[in-house]
Motif scaffolding. Structure first.
Motif, PDB file in Angstrom:
ATOM      1  N   UNK A 267       0.821  -1.199   0.000  1.00 34.01           N
ATOM      2  CA  UNK A 267       0.000   0.000   0.000  1.00 34.01           C
ATOM      3  C   UNK A 267       0.857   1.251   0.000  1.00 34.01           C
ATOM      4  N   UNK A 268       0.213   2.392   0.048  1.00 32.03           N
ATOM      5  CA  UNK A 268       0.929   3.667  -0.087  1.00 32.03           C
ATOM      6  C   UNK A 268       0.760   4.605   1.098  1.00 32.03           C
ATOM      7  N   UNK A 269      -0.309   4.454   1.880  1.00 31.01           N
ATOM      8  CA  UNK A 269      -0.584   5.422   2.939  1.00 31.01           C
ATOM      9  C   UNK A 269       0.141   5.072   4.225  1.00 31.01           C
ATOM     10  N   UNK A 270       0.545   6.113   4.944  1.00 34.69           N
ATOM     11  CA  UNK A 270       1.101   5.953   6.284  1.00 34.69           C
ATOM     12  C   UNK A 270       0.440   7.001   7.173  1.00 34.69           C
ATOM     13  N   UNK A 271      -0.554   6.574   7.920  1.00 32.45           N
ATOM     14  CA  UNK A 271      -1.239   7.506   8.813  1.00 32.45           C
ATOM     15  C   UNK A 271      -0.519   7.626  10.152  1.00 32.45           C
TER      16      UNK A 271
END
Length: 410
Positions: A267-271
């Motif tokens: 995936x691409x998101x890092x919250x």
């Protein structure tokens, strides 16, 4: 560095084992118990076993440092060009307060590899400066006839001794007593100030530049309440898969330490980026929230000063999120002997807060498939799956559903 025989090294390990208390040593007792009594048999196996002892001895603290020093000397007696040996030697000497020796050991380690998974290269210049100031303080103490800190004393003792000497010299100057020595005062003051600048990063840019919000355990609870959340492991099995789109579908995506972004696999998101204070990677990667996990308050403060990149995060976990399993949960070593990993601290915390309707662990096979991290971090030594047996059992006791690499706790 003295040449060290196998018998003397194993004897030092046996002596340390006799002094340890069960359940309070982060796996050091188990590592010592795994050593052969006389060192016979597989030479490579003995080397790996003693390196494991050395690393755990450094993590254990001052009482085990003399044994770690002997172990590092034995490794380098057997293999003078051992990268792992020089890395261990540097860690031992740094923990023991021999900064100059640590710099030399780290330089020898870096000379034998084109990888730097621990980010040591950027630390060498400030470490060398620290060594110079520590030596200058030792000279001032000796000139004043005061005891000089010796190898094995924590570096902060050197700073405290220098501060006391400066105060003593100013008092002598004000009262006109013979103990005043201009060379002692100027030397102690110069190197004390220099040591403080290097060790504490003074002056330093404000890591909160851009207006970060400090988040407590309650603040994290509010951030994830009612939202789906996934914790993404840095495992080989995840890197070989294709769960990226599924990971990005969660409301909150949590990643750890030297995570590697691969759109198809991870995936691409890092919250939320959860990182050990010792991890040198990904501090500049944009994340909504950055949580620093470490056992000691002083290492947390140092990471805030020296690691945080201004503008790379909107929120930073405060001291209440530093060591949640022990500090929030009061799960002491008598109950949980293994040192909680960064990942376990967060999965325990999310389970404890219990406000997310969907809580999944993705790719957590507890190192059975190896690591999938940034290329420059792949050289970091990894613990064995056995070291995570308690964490795996904890997860499986709470798992409601397992579907391939996805373990659902809610």
């Amino acid at each position: 560095m003295p040449r060290t025989s196998t018998s003397s090294c194993l004897r030092a390990c046996a002596d340390l084992r006799a002094r340890l208390h069960e359940g309070r040593d982060g796996g050091l007792s188990a590592a010592l118990d795994a050593l052969p009594a006389k060192g016979g048999g597989d030479a490579a196996g003995l080397l790996d076993a003693l390196l494991d002892v050395g690393r755990k001895a450094v993590d254990h603290g001052p009482a085990a440092l003399p044994t770690a020093l002997v172990v590092s000397a034995w490794v380098l007696t057997e293999r003078s060009e051992s990268r792992a040996g020089w890395l261990l030697r540097g860690r031992v000497l740094e923990a023991a307060g021999d900064t100059a020796g640590a710099v030399d050991a780290y330089e020898r380690y870096l000379a034998q590899t084109d990888k730097d998974p621990f980010g040591l290269a950027e630390q060498l210049a400030p470490m060398a400066a620290r060594a110079r100031h520590e030596q200058g303080i030792a000279q001032a103490l000796a000139r004043a006839g005061r005891p000089v800190p010796v190898l094995g004393e924590p570096p902060q003792d050197v700073e405290a001794e220098a501060a006391a000497l400066v105060e003593e010299q100013f008092a002598a100057l004000a009262s006109g007593v013979p103990s005043y020595d201009p060379a002692v005062l100027t030397g102690a003051a110069e190197h004390w100030a220099g040591l403080r600048r290097v060790r504490h990063g003074l002056p330093q840019p404000d890591p909160t530049l851009g207006g970060v919000e400090w988040v407590s355990a309650g603040g994290l609870r509010d951030l994830i309440a009612g939202r789906s959340i996934c914790l993404v492991a840095n495992s080989g099995s995840l890197g070989a898969g294709s769960l990226g789109p599924q990971i990005d579908s969660y409301d909150v995506v949590v990643r750890f330490n030297a995570f590697r972004i691969d759109a198809a696999a991870t995936g691409t998101r890092t919250d939320v980026h959860v990182t050990s204070s010792r991890n040198p990677h990904n501090w500049g990667v944009r994340a909504g929230t950055r949580v620093i996990v470490t056992q000691k308050p002083e290492t947390y403060r140092a990471a805030v000063r020296e690691r945080l990149v201004p503008g790379a995060q909107e929120r930073v976990g405060d001291n209440s999120l530093r060591w949640p399993v022990r500090d929030l949960g009061r799960v002491w070593s008598e109950v949980w002997p293994q040192t909680p990993t960064t990942g376990f601290n967060l999965m325990w915390l999310i389970d404890f807060l219990d406000v997310s309707p969907r809580f999944d662990l993705i790719g957590f096979d507890f190192l059975e498939s190896g690591a999938y991290r940034l290329p420059e971090a792949m050289g970091q030594p990894a613990s064995s799956p056995a070291d995570h047996s308690d964490e795996k059992a904890w997860v499986m006791e709470r798992a409601q559903h397992v579907n391939g690499l996805v373990t659902s706790l809610r």
